[in-house]
Write a protein that holds these residues in place. Structure first.
Motif, PDB file in Angstrom:
ATOM      1  N   MET B   1      44.591  20.851 -20.699  1.00 55.57           N
ATOM      2  CA  MET B   1      43.636  20.279 -19.750  1.00 55.57           C
ATOM      3  C   MET B   1      42.274  20.945 -19.901  1.00 55.57           C
ATOM      4  N   ASP B   2      42.297  22.305 -19.986  1.00 48.91           N
ATOM      5  CA  ASP B   2      41.036  23.033 -20.136  1.00 48.91           C
ATOM      6  C   ASP B   2      40.339  22.674 -21.439  1.00 48.91           C
ATOM      7  N   SER B   3      41.168  22.483 -22.497  1.00 49.68           N
ATOM      8  CA  SER B   3      40.563  22.147 -23.788  1.00 49.68           C
ATOM      9  C   SER B   3      39.908  20.771 -23.728  1.00 49.68           C
ATOM     10  N   LEU B   4      40.517  19.841 -22.981  1.00 49.36           N
ATOM     11  CA  LEU B   4      39.927  18.500 -22.828  1.00 49.36           C
ATOM     12  C   LEU B   4      38.567  18.591 -22.144  1.00 49.36           C
ATOM     13  N   ILE B   5      38.506  19.424 -21.069  1.00 49.05           N
ATOM     14  CA  ILE B   5      37.235  19.594 -20.360  1.00 49.05           C
ATOM     15  C   ILE B   5      36.206  20.215 -21.284  1.00 49.05           C
ATOM     16  N   ALA B   6      36.668  21.168 -22.122  1.00 49.44           N
ATOM     17  CA  ALA B   6      35.747  21.820 -23.052  1.00 49.44           C
ATOM     18  C   ALA B   6      35.186  20.817 -24.062  1.00 49.44           C
ATOM     19  N   ILE B   7      36.073  19.942 -24.569  1.00 50.86           N
ATOM     20  CA  ILE B   7      35.616  18.908 -25.517  1.00 50.86           C
ATOM     21  C   ILE B   7      34.599  18.010 -24.836  1.00 50.86           C
ATOM     22  N   TRP B   8      34.931  17.620 -23.584  1.00 49.97           N
ATOM     23  CA  TRP B   8      34.039  16.719 -22.846  1.00 49.97           C
ATOM     24  C   TRP B   8      32.677  17.369 -22.633  1.00 49.97           C
ATOM     25  N   GLU B   9      32.664  18.684 -22.341  1.00 52.68           N
ATOM     26  CA  GLU B   9      31.385  19.339 -22.062  1.00 52.68           C
ATOM     27  C   GLU B   9      30.578  19.593 -23.328  1.00 52.68           C
ATOM     28  N   SER B  10      31.269  19.571 -24.493  1.00 53.68           N
ATOM     29  CA  SER B  10      30.522  19.770 -25.733  1.00 53.68           C
ATOM     30  C   SER B  10      29.806  18.492 -26.175  1.00 53.68           C
ATOM     31  N   VAL B  11      30.179  17.338 -25.565  1.00 53.44           N
ATOM     32  CA  VAL B  11      29.514  16.076 -25.898  1.00 53.44           C
ATOM     33  C   VAL B  11      28.123  16.095 -25.282  1.00 53.44           C
ATOM     34  N   PRO B  12      27.092  15.670 -26.037  1.00 53.02           N
ATOM     35  CA  PRO B  12      25.742  15.679 -25.476  1.00 53.02           C
ATOM     36  C   PRO B  12      25.629  14.803 -24.211  1.00 53.02           C
ATOM     37  N   GLU B  13      24.725  15.204 -23.337  1.00 54.98           N
ATOM     38  CA  GLU B  13      24.535  14.571 -22.028  1.00 54.98           C
ATOM     39  C   GLU B  13      24.355  13.053 -22.127  1.00 54.98           C
ATOM     40  N   ALA B  14      23.433  12.619 -23.040  1.00 54.90           N
ATOM     41  CA  ALA B  14      23.115  11.190 -23.135  1.00 54.90           C
ATOM     42  C   ALA B  14      24.345  10.391 -23.557  1.00 54.90           C
ATOM     43  N   LEU B  15      25.113  10.966 -24.496  1.00 55.67           N
ATOM     44  CA  LEU B  15      26.300  10.271 -25.006  1.00 55.67           C
ATOM     45  C   LEU B  15      27.359  10.168 -23.913  1.00 55.67           C
ATOM     46  N   ILE B  17      26.877   9.847 -20.716  1.00 59.65           N
ATOM     47  CA  ILE B  17      26.528   8.744 -19.800  1.00 59.65           C
ATOM     48  C   ILE B  17      26.972   7.420 -20.400  1.00 59.65           C
ATOM     49  N   VAL B  18      26.689   7.247 -21.707  1.00 66.73           N
ATOM     50  CA  VAL B  18      27.056   5.995 -22.377  1.00 66.73           C
ATOM     51  C   VAL B  18      28.563   5.787 -22.327  1.00 66.73           C
ATOM     52  N   ILE B  19      29.328   6.877 -22.587  1.00 71.16           N
ATOM     53  CA  ILE B  19      30.795   6.759 -22.596  1.00 71.16           C
ATOM     54  C   ILE B  19      31.302   6.364 -21.219  1.00 71.16           C
ATOM     55  N   VAL B  20      30.748   7.019 -20.173  1.00 70.24           N
ATOM     56  CA  VAL B  20      31.195   6.709 -18.810  1.00 70.24           C
ATOM     57  C   VAL B  20      30.902   5.246 -18.474  1.00 70.24           C
ATOM     58  N   ILE B  21      29.700   4.774 -18.856  1.00 67.76           N
ATOM     59  CA  ILE B  21      29.347   3.388 -18.543  1.00 67.76           C
ATOM     60  C   ILE B  21      30.279   2.428 -19.279  1.00 67.76           C
ATOM     61  N   LEU B  22      30.550   2.732 -20.562  1.00 73.53           N
ATOM     62  CA  LEU B  22      31.440   1.854 -21.331  1.00 73.53           C
ATOM     63  C   LEU B  22      32.826   1.797 -20.706  1.00 73.53           C
ATOM     64  N   LEU B  23      33.330   2.970 -20.251  1.00 75.44           N
ATOM     65  CA  LEU B  23      34.648   2.998 -19.618  1.00 75.44           C
ATOM     66  C   LEU B  23      34.644   2.174 -18.337  1.00 75.44           C
ATOM     67  N   LYS B  24      33.526   2.263 -17.565  1.00 75.77           N
ATOM     68  CA  LYS B  24      33.435   1.469 -16.334  1.00 75.77           C
ATOM     69  C   LYS B  24      33.456  -0.021 -16.659  1.00 75.77           C
TER      70      LYS B  24
END
Lengths: 199, 352
Positions: B1-15, B17-24
């Motif tokens: 779980m922690d590693s998933l959060i770490a991967i997510w936080e390593s993704v750049p901010e702008a990207l 937002i795009v991923i979250v919007i696409l998932l929505k």
């Protein structure tokens, strides 16, 4: 390059390319489709300029209504392109002259001092272009606005009265109100008769 | 779980937002498409029972897998293009029909704050995007190079332009009452129980809006665009396989949209008809309180109305459709808006 600038260039390129397509493409339906694309991308550019009301209305009025009727007419015509292209060389000098004059005028206007103002700051997030436009339209410009409305109504009435055709009373036509209001008793009569006696 | 959060936080901010919007977007469109599939099933079942038949009951338990079977069948069918058709436009047309029908869902709020893009000109956006629906149908008719298809295009063009005006005026009445173009604000302006919904002061506009909505989606009794008895199947005679399915998808997505919009604008969207009456009771308060289930239930009612119309009314004659649109619905909305304007001017606002 910021993300906004990138979006602007995408939409601007598409607008220019489709605008060129409108005048260069031979098939009139394709030309109309390019015009729709040009309207749509200009609407996107306007929304980038925080003028979302104008952008949405451009799509609503021009794309959603005017272009539908445009396509409607173009599709009905059986356009033969060859006669339209006759005399291309003969009228070319005049065409070039008009094009040069228009281009010179645009360059003069764009390069003048009017457009050298500083870029205005972006409005806060809760700014509503629709409300701002409505407020100014119904207070400061209320008389010009109402005048425009009256002129439009006059134009509508003129267009209707020009195309209205008087019906000759001798020709058959339907009166729909009458048709809708009919009852079964108007159309159907139940007749009771005695059966014939056997001989 | 922690590693998933770490991967997510390593993704750049702008990207991110795009991923979250696409998932929505996926989270909204997947249920919409599933709902479309099961609307076709509901249509066949409900009309079946109305006509004292069973409807489809062979595929899966009680026929519940029928829409899946239909989708699979349509996917594997060959797409035939007529020889003289305009190939490019022929394939763009179904996409042009589907894209606006799905794009509108971006501004539809499903519960308090449950909206992809909460823009302040939401109602205008809906009106503008739904006005693009008609292009797919018009171009399909033209590109097919078929007499029936082009006749259908002509009918749709005139019909949609006529009913869009009545629809727009009905929306003007709603935004005058709500004082906002934002769909969430319009719903919140109706809070406080069933007596505060806009359907009471704006009942005429509700009727006009729904009739215009039925005409806009080319459904019975206004389905002259398809008119089987006159022009075979109208604009999609020449389409087969998935290309045809896209038109079908667009039509049903628009039906769902009109049902949901009617609920949002006139019946208080996700608001409960009881207001805050049961808010203090633990479980019952949650069920009878505001929530997405109310939106679904109300929208389902209007969806059934669509099917009920189709099972009940014979098709309108074309000139009578035009007469209804121009000479009845538009004057009704104009008079209603005029009365509403006077009421607001006098400060008599029953919806507040």
């Amino acid at each position: 390059m910021t993300f906004e600038l990138f979006i602007f260039y995408v939409f601007a390129t598409v607008t220019v390319v489709s605008a060129v397509g409108v005048v260069t493409i031979r098939n009139p339906v394709y030309a109309a489709l390019f015009l729709i694309l040009a309207f749509f991308t200009s609407a996107a550019t306007w929304i980038l300029l925080e003028a979302e009301f104008l952008g949405v209305v451009l799509v609503l009025v021009y794309v959603g209504a005017v272009m539908v009727l445009f396509l409607f007419v173009i599709m009905m015509l059986d356009i033969n392109i060859d006669p339209l292209r006759e005399g291309f060389i003969r009228y070319l000098p005049l065409g070039i002259l008009v094009a040069v004059v228009i281009a010179a005028e645009i360059i003069l206007v764009v390069s003048s001092d009017v457009f050298t103002m500083a870029i205005p700051d972006a409005m806060p997030a809760d700014y509503s272009n629709t409300e701002a436009l409505g407020e100014i339209l119904y207070t400061e410009y209320v008389y010009p606005f109402e005048l425009a409305a009256v002129i439009l109504v006059v134009a509508i009435i003129a267009a209707i009265s020009l195309t209205m055709r008087k019906r000759n009373d001798l020709t058959k036509h339907q009166n729909i109100t009458e048709q809708v209001r009919t009852k079964s008793s108007d159309r159907l009569r139940i007749v009771k008769m005695k059966t014939e006696e056997k001989l | 779980m922690d590693s998933l959060i770490a991967i997510w936080e390593s993704v750049p901010e702008a990207l991110r937002i795009v991923i979250v919007i696409l998932l929505k977007i996926v989270a909204i469109l997947l249920p919409v498409i599933l709902a479309v599939a099961y609307t076709t099933f509901a249509e066949r079942k409900i009309i079946g029972y109305m006509q004292v038949r069973c409807g489809p009951n062979r595929v899966g338990p009680k026929g519940w897998l029928q829409p899946i079977a239909d989708v699979v069948k349509l996917m594997f069918k060959e797409i035939i293009t007529p020889t003289k058709a305009n190939k490019a436009v022929f394939f763009i047309a179904p996409m042009l029909a589907l894209a606006p029908a799905l794009a509108v869902w971006a501004v539809i709020p499903f519960w308090e704050g449950g909206v992809l893009s909460d823009i302040n000109a939401g109602l205008l956006f809906v009106l503008a995007i739904t006005s693009l629906d008609v292009f797919g149908i018009i171009l399909a008719g033209w590109a097919s190079n078929s007499k029936y298809a082009i006749l259908s295009s002509m009918r749709v063009g005139a019909q949609v332009v006529a009913y869009e005006i009545a629809m727009g005026f009905a929306l003007v009445g709603v935004l005058m009452a709500a004082g906002s173009l934002n769909l969430s604000d319009i719903v919140n302006a109706q809070s406080g129980g069933i007596q505060n919904w806009f359907m009471w002061p704006l009942f005429g506009l509700l009727v006009v809006y729904f009739i215009a909505g039925v005409a806009e989606t080319n459904r019975a009794p206004f389905d002259v665009a398809e008119g089987e008895s006159e022009i075979v199947a109208g604009f999609h005679v020449e389409y087969s396989g998935m290309a045809f399915a896209l038109f079908f998808l667009a039509e049903y997505a628009s039906m769902l949209l009109i049902s949901v919009l009617t609920v949002l604008l006139f019946l208080g969207g996700w608001l409960s008809p009881f207001g805050n009456l049961f808010a203090d009771i633990p479980v019952l308060g949650f069920i009878l309180g505001d929530g997405i289930h109310w939106l679904f239930m109300k929208a389902f009612f209007f969806l059934v109305l669509y099917l009920w119309f189709r099972a009940t009314f014979p098709r309108y004659r074309y000139d009578q459709i035009m007469r209804l649109g121009w000479k009845i619905l538009i004057p009704v909305t104009l008079i209603w808006i005029f009365g509403e304007g006077i009421a607001i001017g006098l400060g008599w606002e029953p919806w507040k």
